[in-house]
Design a protein around this motif. Structure first.
Motif, short mmCIF file in Angstrom:
data_model
loop_
_atom_site.label_atom_id
_atom_site.label_comp_id
_atom_site.label_asym_id
_atom_site.label_seq_id
_atom_site.Cartn_x
_atom_site.Cartn_y
_atom_site.Cartn_z
N GLU A 136 88.87 -35.78 -75.07
CA GLU A 136 89.85 -35.95 -75.71
C GLU A 136 89.06 -34.24 -76.09
OE1 GLU A 136 88.10 -35.83 -80.33
OE2 GLU A 136 87.31 -37.04 -79.46
N GLU A 137 90.52 -33.28 -76.89
CA GLU A 137 90.42 -32.16 -76.29
C GLU A 137 90.12 -31.79 -78.00
OE1 GLU A 137 91.96 -27.88 -74.44
OE2 GLU A 137 92.90 -29.66 -74.66
N ARG A 138 89.71 -30.74 -79.33
CA ARG A 138 89.51 -30.17 -80.38
C ARG A 138 89.66 -29.10 -80.14
NH1 ARG A 138 84.78 -33.93 -82.86
NH2 ARG A 138 85.65 -36.10 -82.54
N THR A 139 89.97 -28.40 -81.00
CA THR A 139 90.48 -26.95 -81.48
C THR A 139 89.67 -26.22 -82.47
OG1 THR A 139 92.41 -26.98 -80.29
CG2 THR A 139 92.24 -25.15 -81.28
N TYR A 140 89.09 -25.37 -82.40
CA TYR A 140 88.18 -24.41 -83.62
C TYR A 140 88.59 -23.29 -83.69
CZ TYR A 140 85.27 -28.65 -83.25
OH TYR A 140 84.75 -30.20 -82.84
N PRO A 141 88.81 -22.85 -84.96
CA PRO A 141 89.54 -24.33 -86.47
C PRO A 141 90.71 -24.23 -85.74
CG PRO A 141 90.14 -21.46 -86.85
CD PRO A 141 89.16 -21.12 -85.06
N ARG A 142 90.88 -25.06 -86.56
CA ARG A 142 92.55 -26.63 -86.57
C ARG A 142 93.50 -25.52 -86.66
NH1 ARG A 142 93.83 -30.57 -84.62
NH2 ARG A 142 94.84 -31.35 -86.66
N SER A 143 92.92 -24.36 -87.37
CA SER A 143 94.38 -22.70 -87.46
C SER A 143 94.79 -22.54 -86.27
CB SER A 143 94.51 -21.90 -87.98
OG SER A 143 92.91 -21.38 -88.52
N LYS A 144 94.09 -22.23 -85.14
CA LYS A 144 94.33 -22.15 -83.76
C LYS A 144 95.03 -22.77 -82.44
CE LYS A 144 93.38 -17.98 -84.30
NZ LYS A 144 93.63 -17.12 -84.55
N GLU A 184 86.11 -18.92 -82.27
CA GLU A 184 86.80 -20.02 -82.33
C GLU A 184 86.84 -20.35 -80.35
OE1 GLU A 184 90.49 -17.10 -81.83
OE2 GLU A 184 90.61 -17.12 -84.02
N GLY A 185 87.64 -21.88 -80.60
CA GLY A 185 87.70 -21.89 -78.69
C GLY A 185 88.18 -23.25 -78.68
N SER A 186 88.25 -24.09 -77.70
CA SER A 186 89.60 -25.97 -77.22
C SER A 186 87.52 -25.58 -76.43
CB SER A 186 90.24 -24.92 -76.46
OG SER A 186 90.78 -26.05 -75.83
N VAL A 187 87.42 -27.25 -77.54
CA VAL A 187 86.25 -27.59 -76.63
C VAL A 187 86.99 -29.31 -76.04
CG1 VAL A 187 84.52 -28.74 -77.39
CG2 VAL A 187 84.75 -27.02 -78.38
N ARG A 188 86.74 -29.24 -74.77
CA ARG A 188 87.37 -30.42 -74.29
C ARG A 188 85.75 -31.49 -74.38
NH1 ARG A 188 91.34 -28.57 -69.30
NH2 ARG A 188 93.11 -27.85 -70.52
N ILE A 189 85.90 -32.24 -74.86
CA ILE A 189 84.79 -33.78 -74.70
C ILE A 189 84.98 -35.30 -73.34
CG2 ILE A 189 83.72 -35.56 -76.21
CD1 ILE A 189 84.68 -34.03 -78.47
N HIS A 190 84.43 -34.69 -73.11
CA HIS A 190 84.14 -35.54 -71.69
C HIS A 190 83.57 -37.21 -71.91
CE1 HIS A 190 85.65 -32.55 -68.76
NE2 HIS A 190 84.75 -31.85 -69.26
N MET A 243 97.20 -15.69 -76.92
CA MET A 243 96.33 -15.81 -77.27
C MET A 243 95.94 -17.04 -76.26
SD MET A 243 93.86 -14.71 -80.27
CE MET A 243 92.74 -16.46 -80.85
N THR A 244 94.50 -16.16 -75.90
CA THR A 244 93.93 -17.88 -74.81
C THR A 244 92.41 -18.12 -75.28
OG1 THR A 244 95.36 -17.24 -72.94
CG2 THR A 244 93.07 -18.62 -72.79
N LEU A 245 92.29 -19.07 -75.86
CA LEU A 245 91.29 -19.38 -76.52
C LEU A 245 89.99 -19.51 -75.15
CD1 LEU A 245 92.18 -21.96 -79.36
CD2 LEU A 245 91.30 -19.78 -79.44
N PRO A 246 88.84 -19.61 -75.67
CA PRO A 246 87.46 -19.55 -74.58
C PRO A 246 87.85 -21.53 -74.63
CG PRO A 246 86.98 -17.90 -76.40
CD PRO A 246 88.10 -18.45 -77.30
N LYS A 247 87.68 -21.50 -73.70
CA LYS A 247 87.48 -22.99 -73.13
C LYS A 247 85.98 -23.35 -73.37
CE LYS A 247 92.05 -23.77 -71.42
NZ LYS A 247 92.53 -22.76 -72.28
N TYR A 248 85.79 -24.53 -73.84
CA TYR A 248 83.94 -24.73 -73.38
C TYR A 248 84.06 -26.68 -73.32
CZ TYR A 248 82.88 -21.34 -76.80
OH TYR A 248 82.36 -20.02 -77.18
N HIS A 249 83.11 -26.83 -72.73
CA HIS A 249 83.44 -27.99 -72.26
C HIS A 249 81.61 -29.51 -72.56
CE1 HIS A 249 86.73 -28.12 -69.54
NE2 HIS A 249 86.36 -26.91 -69.37
#
Length: 76
Positions: free
Chosen positions: A61-69, A47-53, A1-7
């Motif tokens: 860095e990159e953070r995944t929400y929730p951490r269990s994902k 749910e998603g992956s956040v890339r902090i620029h 499963m691919t998580l939505p990505k955010y920047h």
């Protein structure tokens, strides 16, 4: 499963959280710290992956929400 990505990036005077592929800000803040705090609250129910620029555009860095994902194969 691919998580939505955010920047989370700096554009002009604002820090903005945008979903990948969109130019519309989900969150706007004056400072990076405020933007990260608002991002945490926003992602609590998502749910998603956040890339902090960094200000230069490079990924800090990159953070995944929730951490269990968080993928088990990723470092960190």
């Amino acid at each position: 499963m691919t998580l939505p990505k955010y920047h989370l990036t700096k554009k002009g005077d604002d820090w903005r959280l945008e979903k990948a592929g969109s130019n519309r800000a989900v969150i706007k803040a004056d400072t990076k710290a405020e933007a990260i705090q608002k991002t945490r609250a926003y992602m609590e129910s998502r749910e998603g992956s956040v890339r902090i620029h960094k200000t230069d555009g490079k990924i800090q860095e990159e953070r995944t929400y929730p951490r269990s994902k968080d993928p088990k194969s990723s470092p960190g």
